[in-house]
Design a protein around this motif. Structure first.
Motif, PDB file in Angstrom:
ATOM      1  N   LEU A  35       0.858  -1.186   0.000  1.00  0.00           N
ATOM      2  CA  LEU A  35       0.000   0.000   0.000  1.00  0.00           C
ATOM      3  C   LEU A  35       0.891   1.232   0.000  1.00  0.00           C
ATOM      4  O   LEU A  35       1.784   1.360   0.834  1.00  0.00           O
ATOM      5  CB  LEU A  35      -0.904   0.019   1.236  1.00  0.00           C
ATOM      6  CG  LEU A  35      -1.773   1.280   1.430  1.00  0.00           C
ATOM      7  CD1 LEU A  35      -2.805   1.409   0.311  1.00  0.00           C
ATOM      8  CD2 LEU A  35      -2.463   1.256   2.795  1.00  0.00           C
ATOM      9  N   ILE A  74      -8.886   3.786  -0.657  1.00  0.00           N
ATOM     10  CA  ILE A  74      -7.881   2.974  -1.349  1.00  0.00           C
ATOM     11  C   ILE A  74      -8.294   2.691  -2.796  1.00  0.00           C
ATOM     12  O   ILE A  74      -9.416   2.273  -3.071  1.00  0.00           O
ATOM     13  CB  ILE A  74      -7.636   1.652  -0.597  1.00  0.00           C
ATOM     14  CG1 ILE A  74      -6.918   1.927   0.728  1.00  0.00           C
ATOM     15  CG2 ILE A  74      -6.815   0.689  -1.450  1.00  0.00           C
ATOM     16  CD1 ILE A  74      -6.746   0.701   1.613  1.00  0.00           C
ATOM     17  N   ASP A  83      -1.683  -1.010  -4.116  1.00  0.00           N
ATOM     18  CA  ASP A  83      -2.811  -0.150  -3.766  1.00  0.00           C
ATOM     19  C   ASP A  83      -2.299   1.230  -3.377  1.00  0.00           C
ATOM     20  O   ASP A  83      -1.154   1.382  -2.935  1.00  0.00           O
ATOM     21  CB  ASP A  83      -3.615  -0.749  -2.617  1.00  0.00           C
ATOM     22  CG  ASP A  83      -4.409  -1.986  -3.038  1.00  0.00           C
ATOM     23  OD1 ASP A  83      -4.642  -2.150  -4.250  1.00  0.00           O
ATOM     24  OD2 ASP A  83      -4.787  -2.778  -2.158  1.00  0.00           O
TER      25      ASP A  83
END
Length: 268
Positions: A35, A74, A83
């Motif tokens: 992420l 996200i 992400d």
């Protein structure tokens, strides 16, 4: 539980966002789930990941100010495989709003707590200044990656950043540490580059990544296509360097985990 790393330097133009984007993509290439959190109002990590920053329903601004959950913000960077919590210029307003909010330094940490178990690594792209946004990133992180050019003024900025990290570790985030110093835009033909590099290694030792990121045209071109260099030209020197960095980062983490398991078994 994902390892949360803030990528920061109070000096601009050192390859901070480039490193965030390309390290994220390279970690994905090693089969890690990643992420990337864009905490810079310029939104370059967002656009460099192929996401239109002018067409966001939710962003890190909405997450920090409690207007949405982090899950809602996200998005997936399709060409890169990781992400993203995207952002845009709206994030500049968060600094003012956060000043009157409770727990203003821990808003990002609290938000990431709900998703960190779904990722192996969470990278936070910080603005090139020490403000409430950078503070949130450093409070949320356990490690700091510092990209820097090997030039004289870089050493001055590094001293200030070290003082900031020490202050945060002593007051609000005792887990915070230097994960590594990354030499970027590296040109071994320049005498000053080699001298500063030697000074860094002499002072920080193993905290300096062995991998260096070279000056590379493909690396500079990739953001204009909304792609990490690995998706733009995977054979370029820049792509190869960031893959090497990802490998080094993973090996360090595996060695650390192995050491911790040994300590628990021996009771030391």
């Amino acid at each position: 539980m994902g390892k949360i790393l803030a990528v920061t330097n109070q000096k601009g133009g050192v390859g901070k966002t480039t490193s965030c984007i390309n390290l994220s993509a390279s970690l994905v290439a090693t089969k890690r789930k990643v992420l990337l959190v864009d905490m810079d109002p310029q939104g370059n990590a967002t656009t460099g990941s192929g996401i239109n920053k002018h067409d966001l329903e939710y962003s890190s601004y909405h997450v920090l100010t409690g207007r949405c959950s982090i899950d809602q913000a996200i998005e997936n960077a399709e060409d890169a495989g990781y992400d993203v919590v995207p952002t845009n210029a709206d994030l500049t307003a968060a600094e003012v709003e956060l000043m009157s909010m409770e727990a203003r330094e821990t808003r990002l940490r609290n938000a990431l707590a709900s998703v960190s178990e779904h990722y192996d690594y969470i990278l936070i792209d910080c603005p090139p200044s020490l403000n409430m946004l950078t503070l949130n990133a450093l409070v949320a992180a356990e490690g700091v990656i510092i990209p820097m050019q090997c030039e004289y003024y870089a050493l001055e900025g590094l001293t200030a950043l070290m003082e900031t990290i020490t202050g945060i570790r002593q007051t609000i985030n005792p887990k915070l540490h230097i994960e590594g110093l990354l030499r970027t835009m590296y040109d071994p033909r320049m005498g000053l580059t080699n001298e500063v590099s030697r000074q860094l290694i002499g002072h920080f030792g193993d905290q300096v990544y062995r991998t260096v990121i070279p000056r590379n045209v493909r690396l500079a071109e990739a953001p204009s296509h909304g792609k990490p260099v690995l998706a733009y030209d995977r054979t370029s020197r820049g792509a190869v360097a960031y893959l090497a960095l990802a490998g080094e980062l993973v090996r360090r983490q595996e060695a650390l985990n192995k050491g911790l398991k040994t300590e628990r078994k021996t009771g030391t």
